[in-house]
Design a protein around this motif. Structure first.
Motif, PDB file in Angstrom:
ATOM      1  N   LEU A  96     -20.175 -17.773 -12.864  1.00 16.32           N
ATOM      2  CA  LEU A  96     -20.804 -18.327 -11.666  1.00 16.32           C
ATOM      3  C   LEU A  96     -20.550 -19.819 -11.514  1.00 16.32           C
ATOM      4  O   LEU A  96     -20.804 -20.386 -10.448  1.00 16.32           O
ATOM      5  CB  LEU A  96     -22.315 -18.076 -11.692  1.00 16.32           C
ATOM      6  CG  LEU A  96     -22.791 -16.688 -11.256  1.00 16.32           C
ATOM      7  CD1 LEU A  96     -24.277 -16.526 -11.544  1.00 16.32           C
ATOM      8  CD2 LEU A  96     -22.515 -16.460  -9.780  1.00 16.32           C
ATOM      9  N   THR A 138     -15.121 -21.985  -6.265  1.00 16.43           N
ATOM     10  CA  THR A 138     -14.897 -20.872  -5.343  1.00 16.43           C
ATOM     11  C   THR A 138     -14.665 -21.387  -3.935  1.00 16.43           C
ATOM     12  O   THR A 138     -15.218 -22.411  -3.542  1.00 16.43           O
ATOM     13  CB  THR A 138     -16.091 -19.901  -5.330  1.00 16.43           C
ATOM     14  OG1 THR A 138     -15.823 -18.818  -4.434  1.00 16.43           O
ATOM     15  CG2 THR A 138     -17.373 -20.592  -4.883  1.00 16.43           C
ATOM     16  N   ARG A 159     -25.724 -13.022  -6.548  1.00 13.42           N
ATOM     17  CA  ARG A 159     -25.018 -14.305  -6.526  1.00 13.42           C
ATOM     18  C   ARG A 159     -23.584 -14.165  -7.003  1.00 13.42           C
ATOM     19  O   ARG A 159     -22.672 -14.816  -6.485  1.00 13.42           O
ATOM     20  CB  ARG A 159     -25.774 -15.317  -7.392  1.00 13.42           C
ATOM     21  CG  ARG A 159     -27.026 -15.866  -6.724  1.00 13.42           C
ATOM     22  CD  ARG A 159     -27.600 -16.997  -7.530  1.00 13.42           C
ATOM     23  NE  ARG A 159     -28.704 -17.633  -6.821  1.00 13.42           N
ATOM     24  CZ  ARG A 159     -29.758 -18.164  -7.403  1.00 13.42           C
ATOM     25  NH1 ARG A 159     -29.866 -18.104  -8.721  1.00 13.42           N
ATOM     26  NH2 ARG A 159     -30.705 -18.731  -6.698  1.00 13.42           N
ATOM     27  N   HIS A 213     -20.456 -15.213  -4.831  1.00 10.76           N
ATOM     28  CA  HIS A 213     -19.605 -16.275  -5.370  1.00 10.76           C
ATOM     29  C   HIS A 213     -18.127 -15.886  -5.361  1.00 10.76           C
ATOM     30  O   HIS A 213     -17.252 -16.751  -5.220  1.00 10.76           O
ATOM     31  CB  HIS A 213     -20.045 -16.595  -6.806  1.00 10.76           C
ATOM     32  CG  HIS A 213     -19.360 -17.787  -7.414  1.00 10.76           C
ATOM     33  ND1 HIS A 213     -19.714 -19.085  -7.104  1.00 10.76           N
ATOM     34  CD2 HIS A 213     -18.338 -17.885  -8.320  1.00 10.76           C
ATOM     35  CE1 HIS A 213     -18.963 -19.926  -7.789  1.00 10.76           C
ATOM     36  NE2 HIS A 213     -18.117 -19.219  -8.531  1.00 10.76           N
TER      37      HIS A 213
END
Length: 554
Positions: free
Chosen positions: A45, A49, A285, A289
């Motif tokens: 995470l 990105t 998430r 992401h």
């Protein structure tokens, strides 16, 4: 049409590294479980990105025994995005063994819109449910052992609120007596089991941002009270470090794929009728992401899972869906219109018309949150054009978008129209508006949900619930959101009332404090946190064939 198992045999999963590469997740972040399942390290995470991370929420009208196909629609929609060459990833809940072996059956989609390997996902998968069960029951064991070993915290055995869990429907364990057999076997007291999907550990894992957040939640979990009425928290038993050790791997989301190679994070599985009904914040998430479009779902009808998605999950994780899909079927609307589940094959425009009141209420409920829903009609072979035309016309009256789908029989191709309509709907959605403010009283919060989502006239608290409310006020926890446990088969708290019930009151029977999860569980009607098996459970049809294939898990 062939069975789901026969359809699954037509597809060979791609190596999971191919799926992760498509998402831009490097192999160093993977912990493989064979060639087609992997856990993904949370540090993925933190990688840069360029993805848009637009979030689509899939919900449904009130569930019926005929089935609405919410998960199947979610998967079909994801596959349609793939066919349109869009960057997409799904975020789904893990199935629980209880319903898989009980009444509901498997929960990996159906027909040509499934995630795989379905047998492993539906059964033990990567062991997340077992880890949650173990962590929950370690706390139970430590609690009873503390009392047996002298009870330095002065815990009152009559005021213990922490219960054991198991991932199986077993009504015999709802209420039990512990510690029988003499003084060496512990201190006798009343206790009981919930199903693992209702465990507060499950809720904490699904709402945690990371390991540090999960540790904090575990520590502040309320487990009981002293003889003087003071609260006792898990941190005081010194056991949360060991609980974290058991949950280390379970905290990492699981990556799998659909028949058409669409990536899916499958992680966490709280029920929406007795918990908050959403997959983990981490998995959602992770999907956002690594993809332009993230598709997730909330359990049961919009009044249950989706309301909690907005009022609990979106608040905690600072999420805001860019589109909302409301799944329904002709068959379900006929049942809401008064038809028997064994009499749904023939055209009945009157039943559909009467059942549309249920769809009306859910459309109105979506709009309360400032969202503009897309109604997805999951088409069955017996549906007629005239019946579908009625539903389309009702959507036009509401001014909402409509799309007919056939993803069960055609896979992603059968949901391309829906995908295009959903993409076009994004510009119509505004920032979501919570149903209530957190500084409102508990009664005001419960009343807000019951009136706005269920259509109730008001709420009534039983004497037990009023006593629980005083305890909430004493502990200073009135600021927490509410998680209403309610029968999923009706908008009311009476499971026998279908369609759009009117002129009813919701009865709150008890309040359970989930301080670690960060919400108050409001028990209504006769809702139970440990289901029972039906007269003929799905387990009766499941067999392991000589070939190693599991048959009947659908």
């Amino acid at each position: 049409m062939p069975t789901d198992v026969e359809i699954a045999q037509q597809f060979t999963p791609k190596p999971i590294t191919h799926i992760s590469e498509a998402l831009g997740i490097e192999e160093q972040y993977l912990y493989s479980y064979g060639r087609d399942i992997a856990k993904v390290d949370l540090t993925a995470l933190t990688t840069p990105t360029q993805k848009k991370g637009l979030l689509i929420l899939v919900s449904a009208t009130t569930p019926t025994p005929s089935g609405e196909g919410k998960t199947t629609t979610t998967i079909g929609l994801g596959q349609a995005f793939t066919q349109l060459n869009e960057s997409v990833c799904m975020a789904l809940r893990e199935p629980s063994l209880g319903p898989c072996l009980g009444m509901k059956g498997g929960a990996t989609g159906g027909g040509y819109s499934q995630i795989m390997p379905a047998d492993r996902i539906n059964l033990h998968f990567t062991g997340d449910f077992h880890a949650i069960t173990s962590a929950n029951n370690l706390l139970s064991a430590a609690l009873d052992n503390h009392i047996y070993q002298g009870n330095a915290l002065n815990i009152d055995p009559r005021q213990i609120v922490w219960r054991r869990v198991m991932d199986m429907n077993d009504r015999s364990l709802r209420k039990i007596v512990l510690g029988l057999g003499g003084k060496m076997q512990g201190i006798p007291r009343e206790g009981g089991f919930d199903i693992t999907a209702a465990s507060e550990v499950m809720a904490m894992l699904c709402l945690a941002n990371d390991a540090e957040d999960l540790q904090r939640r575990l520590e502040q979990t309320l487990i009981g009270f002293t003889y003087q009425g003071d609260p006792v928290y898990a941190e005081q038993l010194g056991i949360t470090g060991a609980m974290m050790a058991l949950l280390r791997d379970a905290l990492q989301p699981n990556l799998v794929q659909s028949f058409e190679g669409t990536p899916a994070f499958v992680h966490g599985g709280p029920f929406a009728n007795i918990a908050h009904g959403c997959n983990s914040v981490i998995a959602t998430r992770m999907a956002m992401h690594h993809a332009d479009w993230a598709i997730t779902e909330a359990g049961f009808g919009f009044d249950l899972g989706a309301e909690k998605f907005f009022d609990i999950k979106c608040r905690v994780a600072e999420l805001d869906p860019d589109a909302v899909v409301l799944v329904t079927t002709v068959r379900a609307l006929k049942m809401h219109g008064g038809k028997n589940k064994n009499d749904l094959e023939n055209e009945d425009l009157i039943a559909v018309e009467q059942g549309l009141e249920n769809l009306d209420k859910h459309i109105e409920s979506v709009e309360i949150f400032n969202k503009h829903p897309v109604v997805a009609l999951n088409r069955f072979a017996t549906d007629t054009d005239a019946e579908i035309a009625l539903i389309r016309a009702r959507c036009e009256v509401h001014g909402v978008s409509f799309a007919e789908t056939n993803h069960h029989a055609e896979g992603g191709k059968g949901a391309i129209e829906l995908a295009k309509v959903v993409m076009a709907s994004v510009e119509k959605n505004r920032p979501f508006k919570p149903l209530y403010e957190l500084d409102a009283s508990v009664l005001e919060k419960v009343r807000a949900v019951c009136k706005a989502m269920y259509g109730a006239d008001d709420v009534a608290f039983s004497k037990d619930a009023e006593k629980d409310l005083k305890q909430v006020e004493k502990l200073g926890l009135t600021h927490l959101p509410v998680c209403i446990a309610k029968a999923p088969s009706s908008l009311s708290d009476d499971p026998a009332l279908h369609g759009r019930p009117r002129d009813f009151e919701v009865t709150v029977s008890a309040i359970q404090i989930n301080a670690g999860a960060g919400f108050l569980v409001i028990l209504t009607g006769k809702i139970m946190r440990m289901p029972g098996l039906p007269k003929k459970p799905a387990a009766n049809s499941i067999k392991l064939l000589k070939s190693g294939i599991i048959e009947g898990l659908e």
